[in-house]
Design an enzyme around this catalytic site. Structure first.
Site, PDB file in Angstrom:
ATOM      1  N   ARG A 163       0.826  -1.217   0.000  1.00 15.71           N
ATOM      2  CA  ARG A 163       0.000   0.000   0.000  1.00 15.71           C
ATOM      3  C   ARG A 163       0.855   1.260   0.000  1.00 15.71           C
ATOM      4  O   ARG A 163       0.610   2.190   0.757  1.00 15.71           O
ATOM      5  CB  ARG A 163      -0.917   0.003   1.220  1.00 15.71           C
ATOM      6  CG  ARG A 163      -1.915  -1.117   1.220  1.00 15.71           C
ATOM      7  CD  ARG A 163      -2.815  -1.033   2.405  1.00 15.71           C
ATOM      8  NE  ARG A 163      -3.755  -2.136   2.430  1.00 15.71           N
ATOM      9  CZ  ARG A 163      -4.593  -2.353   3.402  1.00 15.71           C
ATOM     10  NH1 ARG A 163      -4.623  -1.555   4.451  1.00 15.71           N
ATOM     11  NH2 ARG A 163      -5.411  -3.379   3.349  1.00 15.71           N
ATOM     12  N   CYS A 164       1.826   1.294  -0.854  1.00  6.50           N
ATOM     13  CA  CYS A 164       2.795   2.385  -0.916  1.00  6.50           C
ATOM     14  C   CYS A 164       2.723   3.018  -2.305  1.00  6.50           C
ATOM     15  O   CYS A 164       2.382   2.339  -3.275  1.00  6.50           O
ATOM     16  CB  CYS A 164       4.196   1.815  -0.644  1.00  6.50           C
ATOM     17  SG  CYS A 164       5.549   2.971  -0.843  1.00  6.50           S
ATOM     18  N   GLY A 165       3.062   4.272  -2.398  1.00  3.32           N
ATOM     19  CA  GLY A 165       3.128   4.921  -3.697  1.00  3.32           C
ATOM     20  C   GLY A 165       4.139   4.268  -4.625  1.00  3.32           C
ATOM     21  O   GLY A 165       4.058   4.399  -5.835  1.00  3.32           O
ATOM     22  N   LEU A 166       5.109   3.549  -4.051  1.00  3.73           N
ATOM     23  CA  LEU A 166       6.126   2.864  -4.849  1.00  3.73           C
ATOM     24  C   LEU A 166       5.766   1.410  -5.165  1.00  3.73           C
ATOM     25  O   LEU A 166       6.522   0.715  -5.852  1.00  3.73           O
ATOM     26  CB  LEU A 166       7.479   2.921  -4.133  1.00  3.73           C
ATOM     27  CG  LEU A 166       8.033   4.329  -3.884  1.00  3.73           C
ATOM     28  CD1 LEU A 166       9.314   4.270  -3.059  1.00  3.73           C
ATOM     29  CD2 LEU A 166       8.274   5.056  -5.191  1.00  3.73           C
ATOM     30  N   THR A 167       4.614   0.951  -4.698  1.00  2.00           N
ATOM     31  CA  THR A 167       4.202  -0.438  -4.919  1.00  2.00           C
ATOM     32  C   THR A 167       4.248  -0.856  -6.386  1.00  2.00           C
ATOM     33  O   THR A 167       4.623  -1.990  -6.687  1.00  2.00           O
ATOM     34  CB  THR A 167       2.802  -0.694  -4.314  1.00  2.00           C
ATOM     35  OG1 THR A 167       2.874  -0.458  -2.901  1.00  2.00           O
ATOM     36  CG2 THR A 167       2.326  -2.114  -4.553  1.00  2.00           C
TER      37      THR A 167
END
Length: 178
Positions: A54-58
């Site tokens: 659940r990360c912007g970098l996922t």
């Protein structure tokens, strides 16, 4: 004579301890609960990366999988370690994480069980990766999800890559192909 023998034994112990400090000394648990022995990766270049769902970098999972698929036949492997150390961005169970990775990104590279990469509960693999006294390269801190660690065929740390750097960055691909 005793002094000479002591010197020889001390030198042997010191040199052997410095050569054993590598990622290959670790046995961890994979995302399915099985043992994963890093010594089976001797002779391969390794990228270790801490991941989160659940990360912007996922979306980096996609590039990681492409990189792994393209270069795994060239003695390269990616090992993912899910971690919930940054803003609760990996709250799921190992089973949830495995399903998410497979369904959304087709992840086939080895994924380990969820660990901590910072703080008091830091996993021994990450203690090794972040402490110069253990890795021989440099002290560093895991800045965020998807920080990448490059290790050579002997399991020695050679480079730390920023989380924001794409997995297929030209410098990484060049390193793999060297």
């Amino acid at each position: 004579m005793k002094t000479f023998l002591f010197f020889i034994l001390s030198t042997m112990l010191l040199s052997s301890s410095s050569t054993t400090e590598s990622i290959h000394q670790f046995v961890v648990t994979d995302i399915e609960g099985n043992k994963f022995d890093f010594s089976t990766l001797k002779g391969k270049k390794i990228m270790v990366v801490n991941t989160a769902s659940r990360c912007g970098l996922t979306p980096q999972y996609e590039k990681l999988e492409e990189l792994y698929t393209k270069y795994k036949s060239k003695n390269f492997v990616i090992v993912g370690f899910p971690a919930n150390d940054f803003l609760m961005q990996e709250p799921g169970s190992n089973e949830d994480i495995a399903k998410f990775c497979k369904k959304n990104y087709g992840v086939s590279f080895p994924m380990m069980s969820k660990i901590s990469v910072n703080g008091k509960k830091i996993h021994p693999v990450y203690k090794f990766l972040t402490k110069k006294s253990l890795n021989g390269l440099k002290d560093n801190k895991v800045e965020w999800n998807f920080q990448k660690y490059l290790l050579d065929e002997k399991g020695h740390l050679v480079r730390v890559i920023s989380p924001s750097t794409a997995p297929d960055d030209a410098s990484i691909v060049e390193w793999i192909n060297k």
